[in-house]
Design a protein around this motif. Structure first.
Motif, PDB file in Angstrom:
ATOM      1  N   LEU A 365       0.860  -1.178   0.000  1.00 50.37           N
ATOM      2  CA  LEU A 365       0.000   0.000   0.000  1.00 50.37           C
ATOM      3  C   LEU A 365       0.891   1.220   0.000  1.00 50.37           C
ATOM      4  O   LEU A 365       1.563   1.516   0.995  1.00 50.37           O
ATOM      5  CB  LEU A 365      -0.869  -0.028   1.258  1.00 50.37           C
ATOM      6  CG  LEU A 365      -2.091   0.874   1.294  1.00 50.37           C
ATOM      7  CD1 LEU A 365      -3.120   0.416   0.278  1.00 50.37           C
ATOM      8  CD2 LEU A 365      -2.710   0.839   2.691  1.00 50.37           C
ATOM      9  N   LYS A 366       0.954   1.929  -1.118  1.00 48.57           N
ATOM     10  CA  LYS A 366       1.861   3.063  -1.232  1.00 48.57           C
ATOM     11  C   LYS A 366       1.174   4.325  -0.737  1.00 48.57           C
ATOM     12  O   LYS A 366      -0.046   4.435  -0.755  1.00 48.57           O
ATOM     13  CB  LYS A 366       2.302   3.243  -2.688  1.00 48.57           C
ATOM     14  CG  LYS A 366       3.115   2.064  -3.217  1.00 48.57           C
ATOM     15  CD  LYS A 366       4.544   2.099  -2.672  1.00 48.57           C
ATOM     16  CE  LYS A 366       5.335   0.879  -3.076  1.00 48.57           C
ATOM     17  NZ  LYS A 366       5.054  -0.316  -2.261  1.00 48.57           N
ATOM     18  N   VAL A 367       1.986   5.290  -0.292  1.00 45.02           N
ATOM     19  CA  VAL A 367       1.433   6.551   0.196  1.00 45.02           C
ATOM     20  C   VAL A 367       0.522   7.160  -0.858  1.00 45.02           C
ATOM     21  O   VAL A 367      -0.503   7.754  -0.552  1.00 45.02           O
ATOM     22  CB  VAL A 367       2.584   7.522   0.549  1.00 45.02           C
ATOM     23  CG1 VAL A 367       2.033   8.883   0.899  1.00 45.02           C
ATOM     24  CG2 VAL A 367       3.369   6.958   1.719  1.00 45.02           C
ATOM     25  N   ALA A 368       0.882   6.986  -2.136  1.00 45.37           N
ATOM     26  CA  ALA A 368       0.066   7.563  -3.227  1.00 45.37           C
ATOM     27  C   ALA A 368      -1.346   6.985  -3.227  1.00 45.37           C
ATOM     28  O   ALA A 368      -2.276   7.616  -3.714  1.00 45.37           O
ATOM     29  CB  ALA A 368       0.752   7.280  -4.558  1.00 45.37           C
ATOM     30  N   ASP A 369      -1.524   5.786  -2.667  1.00 42.48           N
ATOM     31  CA  ASP A 369      -2.862   5.183  -2.640  1.00 42.48           C
ATOM     32  C   ASP A 369      -3.751   5.819  -1.570  1.00 42.48           C
ATOM     33  O   ASP A 369      -4.940   5.590  -1.541  1.00 42.48           O
ATOM     34  CB  ASP A 369      -2.766   3.672  -2.319  1.00 42.48           C
ATOM     35  CG  ASP A 369      -1.965   2.916  -3.378  1.00 42.48           C
ATOM     36  OD1 ASP A 369      -1.896   3.423  -4.497  1.00 42.48           O
ATOM     37  OD2 ASP A 369      -1.430   1.843  -3.052  1.00 42.48           O
ATOM     38  N   HIS A 370      -3.161   6.584  -0.699  1.00 42.22           N
ATOM     39  CA  HIS A 370      -3.937   7.139   0.422  1.00 42.22           C
ATOM     40  C   HIS A 370      -4.875   8.228  -0.070  1.00 42.22           C
ATOM     41  O   HIS A 370      -4.497   9.130  -0.733  1.00 42.22           O
ATOM     42  CB  HIS A 370      -3.002   7.743   1.471  1.00 42.22           C
ATOM     43  CG  HIS A 370      -2.330   6.695   2.308  1.00 42.22           C
ATOM     44  ND1 HIS A 370      -1.841   6.949   3.552  1.00 42.22           N
ATOM     45  CD2 HIS A 370      -2.080   5.401   2.065  1.00 42.22           C
ATOM     46  CE1 HIS A 370      -1.307   5.844   4.031  1.00 42.22           C
ATOM     47  NE2 HIS A 370      -1.439   4.905   3.152  1.00 42.22           N
TER      48      HIS A 370
END
Ligand code: AMP
Length: 370
Positions: A365-370
Motif C-alpha cells: 500500500l503506497k502513500v500515493a494510494d492514500h
C-alpha cells in the motif's frame, strides 16, 4: 467460587469480565474475551445493545442505578468500559465492589476536554493552543488570545464532532457559546494539519506497554470513515508518537487499551487532539492485520495477562459501514475482506453499523494510494 487465582493475580480462563456499555466495542470485546475462555457480563441501559447478543450475562439498567451496579460488580472478577462517558461516580461506586480498569481517574480526565488538554500539555506534550470558556467574557478573551479560526467545543459529552463549532471572530465565539447553552467549554486554535493519525496502545498491570502501528484516519461528516495502515510517517515520527502514548499511559498508571488521536503537520509535527480510554474505531484493522487484536489486547491487560504481539502482518484499509450502507451487506460479503456487522437493527443516518477491512501484503500500500 471465582476461578480467579488471586485478587491481584492474572484471571484464569473461566473468570467473568464485566463491561460497562453495550455497543459494538463491547460486542467485539466480548467476542475477544470468549476466545481466551472468559465469560462476559454486559451492563447497558439500552435493551437493544448489540453486545447483549454475545454475552453470557446481561444487566439492562440505568448507569446511576446503584443497586444494579453493585449486583453487577459483585458478579464479575474485573470491570472495564467500552465508552468513556461513564459518570465518574458510577466508576467509583463499582470500584468498591470489584477491580476496575482503566481507573476512574483516567476516565475522568478523558471525558473532560479541558482536563485532558491540561493533563497532556502538563506532560510537556504538544496540543492545539486552548483556553477555558465559561461565559461571554472568557469566550471573547479566549478568541482574542488564540486568534482565529478556532473551534469551540463543549468540555463534556462530545463525540464524532457533536458539540463543536468553528468560529472566525470573538463575536462568533460568544454567540456559539450561548447557542451551546453556556455550558463549560474549551476554545482551541484551528490546526491546519496535513492528516490525522492515532496510536492505539496497551499497558498492562505490570506496566508493560505495547503500541500498534499508526493508521492514517479519514473522517466524513465528523465520523471516522477510513483507517489506512501504514500512515505515511517515517520511523522517527512513529517512535515519537508511540513515546507520547507511553508517557500518557504511564502518567495515568493506565491498564487497558487506549487511543491517542493526533494531528500531523505537513512537517511531521505531532499534536495530541484527544485521548480515548478504551478500544478505538481506528484500531479495528488489528483484527485482520495482527496476531492479537486491540480487543484481545484490552482483555489481556485488564485480566492481568501478558500483552500480546502487536506486529502488523499486512497493510490494511478499514472502512466503516455507516447508516444505509449496511443494506449492501450481501455485496460486501462477496468481497475477499474481513466483514464485521454489529447486529444493529435500525440503519439510522450516521450510525456505525459495521466495518470491513481489506488487506494487502506488507509494503504494497503506497502513500500515493492514500
Ligand atoms: P474531536 O471530537 O475533538 O476529536 O474532533 C473531531 C474532529 O474535528 C477531529 O478529528 C478533527 O478532524 C476536527 N478538529 C477537532 N479539533 C480541531 C482543531 N483544533 N483544529 C482542526 N481540526 C480539529
Amino acid at each position: 467460587v471465582s476461578p480467579a487465582i488471586a485478587p491481584d493475580g492474572p484471571l484464569a480462563p473461566g473468570a467473568t469480565i464485566g463491561i460497562l456499555g453495550g455497543g459494538q466495542l463491547g460486542r467485539m470485546l466480548a467476542l475477544a474475551a470468549a476466545k481466551l475462555g472468559f465469560r462476559v457480563h454486559i451492563y447497558c441501559d439500552d435493551a437493544h445493545a448489540p453486545a447483549f447478543h454475545v454475552a453470557a450475562a446481561q444487566t439492562c439498567a440505568p448507569y446511576d442505578d446503584q443497586e444494579a451496579l453493585a449486583r453487577f460488580a459483585e458478579s464479575v472478577d474485573v470491570v472495564t468500559f467500552e465508552f468513556e462517558n461513564v459518570p465518574e461516580a458510577t466508576a467509583l461506586s463499582i470500584a468498591d465492589h470489584a477491580p476496575v480498569a482503566p481507573s476512574p481517574r483516567a476516565l475522568a480526565i478523558a471525558q473532560d476536554r479541558l482536563a485532558e488538554k491540561r493533563f497532556v500539555s502538563g506532560l510537556g506534550i504538544a496540543t492545539a493552543p486552548f483556553r477555558a470558556v465559561d461565559d461571554e467574557q472568557t469566550a471573547r478573551a479566549a478568541f482574542q488570545e488564540l486568534g482565529g479560526p478556532a473551534i469551540l467545543k463543549t468540555r463534556r459529552l462530545g463525540y464524532d464532532g457533536k458539540g463543536q463549532k468553528r468560529v472566525e471572530s470573538a463575536d462568533e465565539a460568544v454567540r456559539a457559546h450561548a447557542a451551546m447553552g453556556g455550558v463549560p467549554a474549551i476554545l482551541e486554535r484551528h490546526v491546519a494539519f496535513a492528516f490525522e493519525a492515532s496510536v492505539v496502545a496497551a499497558r498492562n498491570r505490570d506496566g508493560h506497554f505495547a503500541a500498534y502501528d499508526l493508521p492514517r484516519n479519514e473522517h466524513e461528516n465528523h465520523i471516522l470513515k477510513r483507517s489506512i495502515v501504514p500512515a505515511p510517517l517515517g520511523f522517527g515520527h512513529i517512535t515519537e508518537a508511540m513515546g507520547i502514548a507511553q508517557r500518557i499511559a504511564d502518567a495515568l498508571d493506565y491498564v487497558g487499551v487506549l487511543a491517542v488521536e493526533l494531528f500531523v503537520g505537513s512537517d511531521g509535527a505531532l499534536l495530541v487532539n484527544e485521548i480515548a480510554p478504551r478500544v478505538h474505531n481506528s484500531g479495528h484493522w488489528t483484527m485482520e492485520a495482527c496476531l492479537v487484536s486491540q480487543f484481545e489486547q484490552h482483555i489481556r491487560a485488564v485480566a492481568g495477562w501478558p500483552l500480546g504481539d502487536t506486529a502488523r502482518h499486512c497493510d490494511a484499509v478499514m472502512e466503516n459501514i455507516i447508516g444505509a450502507e449496511a443494506h449492501d451487506w450481501l455485496a460486501r460479503a462477496g468481497e475477499p475482506a474481513g466483514l464485521h456487522l454489529y447486529g444493529k437493527t435500525e440503519a439510522r443516518p450516521g450510525r456505525k453499523m459495521g466495518h470491513i477491512t481489506r488487506i494487502s501484503p506488507l509494503g504494497t500500500l503506497k502513500v500515493a494510494d492514500h
